[in-house]
Design a protein around this motif. Structure first.
Motif, PDB file in Angstrom:
ATOM      1  N   LYS A 173      -9.136   7.768   3.784  1.00  0.00           N
ATOM      2  CA  LYS A 173      -9.539   7.860   4.937  1.00  0.00           C
ATOM      3  C   LYS A 173      -9.659   9.258   5.685  1.00  0.00           C
ATOM      4  O   LYS A 173      -8.809   9.821   5.804  1.00  0.00           O
ATOM      5  CB  LYS A 173      -8.804   6.756   5.920  1.00  0.00           C
ATOM      6  CG  LYS A 173      -9.079   5.252   5.785  1.00  0.00           C
ATOM      7  CD  LYS A 173      -8.294   4.320   6.654  1.00  0.00           C
ATOM      8  CE  LYS A 173      -7.014   4.050   5.710  1.00  0.00           C
ATOM      9  NZ  LYS A 173      -5.750   3.177   6.518  1.00  0.00           N
ATOM     10  N   ASN A 188       0.778  -1.249   0.088  1.00  0.00           N
ATOM     11  CA  ASN A 188      -0.133  -0.098  -0.003  1.00  0.00           C
ATOM     12  C   ASN A 188       1.000   1.212   0.174  1.00  0.00           C
ATOM     13  O   ASN A 188       1.916   1.198   0.556  1.00  0.00           O
ATOM     14  CB  ASN A 188      -1.010   0.143   1.099  1.00  0.00           C
ATOM     15  CG  ASN A 188      -2.179  -0.765   0.988  1.00  0.00           C
ATOM     16  OD1 ASN A 188      -2.691  -1.290   0.095  1.00  0.00           O
ATOM     17  ND2 ASN A 188      -2.639  -1.127   2.143  1.00  0.00           N
ATOM     18  N   TYR A 198      -8.415   2.659  -3.152  1.00  0.00           N
ATOM     19  CA  TYR A 198      -9.117   2.742  -1.641  1.00  0.00           C
ATOM     20  C   TYR A 198      -9.882   4.216  -1.751  1.00  0.00           C
ATOM     21  O   TYR A 198      -9.379   4.841  -2.188  1.00  0.00           O
ATOM     22  CB  TYR A 198      -8.457   2.310  -0.524  1.00  0.00           C
ATOM     23  CG  TYR A 198      -7.868   0.709  -0.669  1.00  0.00           C
ATOM     24  CD1 TYR A 198      -8.725  -0.065  -0.218  1.00  0.00           C
ATOM     25  CD2 TYR A 198      -6.586   0.754  -0.855  1.00  0.00           C
ATOM     26  CE1 TYR A 198      -8.340  -1.478  -0.349  1.00  0.00           C
ATOM     27  CE2 TYR A 198      -6.183  -0.868  -0.823  1.00  0.00           C
ATOM     28  CZ  TYR A 198      -7.055  -1.826  -0.619  1.00  0.00           C
ATOM     29  OH  TYR A 198      -6.519  -3.058  -0.660  1.00  0.00           O
TER      30      TYR A 198
HETATM   31  C1  NAG Z   1      -4.135  -1.347   2.289  1.00  0.00           C
HETATM   32  O1  NAG Z   1      -4.987  -0.661   2.785  1.00  0.00           O
HETATM   33  C2  NAG Z   1      -6.317  -1.340   2.785  1.00  0.00           C
HETATM   34  C3  NAG Z   1      -7.357  -0.143   3.019  1.00  0.00           C
HETATM   35  O2  NAG Z   1      -6.912   0.558   4.238  1.00  0.00           O
HETATM   36  C4  NAG Z   1      -6.199  -2.159   3.788  1.00  0.00           C
HETATM   37  O3  NAG Z   1      -7.567  -2.900   3.921  1.00  0.00           O
HETATM   38  C5  NAG Z   1      -5.167  -3.365   3.379  1.00  0.00           C
HETATM   39  O4  NAG Z   1      -5.263  -4.295   4.268  1.00  0.00           O
HETATM   40  C6  NAG Z   1      -3.902  -2.873   3.326  1.00  0.00           C
HETATM   41  N1  NAG Z   1      -3.108  -3.712   2.795  1.00  0.00           N
HETATM   42  C7  NAG Z   1      -1.611  -3.821   3.188  1.00  0.00           C
HETATM   43  C8  NAG Z   1      -0.875  -4.866   2.386  1.00  0.00           C
HETATM   44  O5  NAG Z   1      -1.147  -3.082   4.166  1.00  0.00           O
END
Ligand code: NAG
Length: 289
Positions: A198, A166, A195
């Motif tokens: 937030k 992310n 996404y």
């Molecule tokens: C990335 O961000 C999303 C939304 O906040 C979250 O649901 C997801 O677990 C995150 N993935 C990682 C690999 O951090």
């Protein structure tokens, strides 16, 4: 006959023009020629509001600047001092009175509350107080608190394993636009998961988040690793980026590294084993049966 009709219609036109003339702006001379507002502006910064006009012989009674419905600046040339400023609820901006003159106003210390429609209104002297106004829209940007951050990296990856990351750019308004690059190439759109930003319930600031998922193919490796970059941008006033290494697991990593240097060391090694085989063969032939 023809001349009479033509004369008659010209007279009608002339009368109509004379009737309409007092209601048109053009005839009165006062005319706003330019309204410029600084946009986009970062929270805490400022810029010039500019309102230019031609009076064409008319005396100006006042020039006012409004944010939404609130007047915050007035220039009245006949008064002393000619400039007055007015407090606006929530202090969305501060007027620097000493650098402001006529319609040119220096505003500073803007907050998100200063985003919106600015209106310059110019009025002529009485008796008619003819008034003209023009608007400009200002966007205010609250820049992210920190540089973009890439999360989810592992210490090491297997070949063909999915890399799942992310990128986030914390607390901004509007939220930053994020982009991923793999080895400086824009990431395949199919690899991206957008996404919803937030929102911080207290400040209303938004954290942009973009997901990236791609299989670690050999062609993506440079010296055993891929480089993932994330960039964050807001309009034309903010840009930042961050990079991470995606290393493959040690054995593969080692073989790639050695692959590049083996040529130099390879021949002596191959030569000596060939020699060993030859010696062994000769010894076998010489041995009595
Ligand atoms: C990335 O961000 C999303 C939304 O906040 C979250 O649901 C997801 O677990 C995150 N993935 C990682 C690999 O951090």
């Amino acid at each position: 006959m023809c001349t009479t009709v033509s004369n008659w219609s010209w007279r009608v036109i002339l009368i109509l023009v004379l009737l309409v003339l007092p209601f048109t702006d053009v005839a009165l001379g006062l005319h706003i020629t330019k309204v410029v507002v600084p946009t986009p502006v970062a929270v805490g910064d400022g810029g010039w509001l500019e309102c230019e006009f031609v009076d064409q012989g008319q005396s100006i009674y006042s020039l006012k600047w409004y944010l939404g419905l609130d007047e915050f600046y007035r220039w009245t040339p006949a008064e002393n001092p000619p400039i007055k400023t007015f407090h606006v609820k929530g202090d969305p901006l501060t007027v620097d009175r000493s650098s402001s003159h006529k319609g040119r106003v220096w505003i500073k210390d803007v907050t998100l509350g200063a985003a919106g429609v600015f209106r310059c209104e110019v009025s002529a002297e009485g008796p008619d107080f003819h008034t003209e106004s023009e608007i400009g829209t200002m966007t205010v940007v609250d820049l992210p608190d920190e540089e973009p951050r890439i999360t989810g990296t592992q210490d090491s990856y297997q070949m063909h394993e999915d890399v799942i990351l992310n990128c986030s750019s914390p607390r901004a308004q509007p939220p930053a636009s994020l982009s991923f690059y793999v080895n400086d190439e824009p990431a395949d759109p199919l690899w991206l998961t957008p996404y919803h930003p937030k929102e911080d319930p207290e400040t209303g600031l938004e954290t942009a988040v973009l997901g990236l998922r791609f299989p670690l193919r050999p062609r993506l490796l440079r010296r055993g690793a891929a480089i993932v970059k994330c960039t964050a941008a807001i309009l034309n006033i903010y840009w930042d980026s961050t990079e991470v290494f995606i290393p493959t697991d040690a054995p593969f990593h080692a073989s790639i590294m050695e692959g590049q240097t083996a040529i130099g060391r390879g021949y002596p090694a191959a030569g000596s084993s060939l020699l060993t085989v030859l010696v062994l063969a000769i010894l076998l032939l010489l041995l009595p049966h």
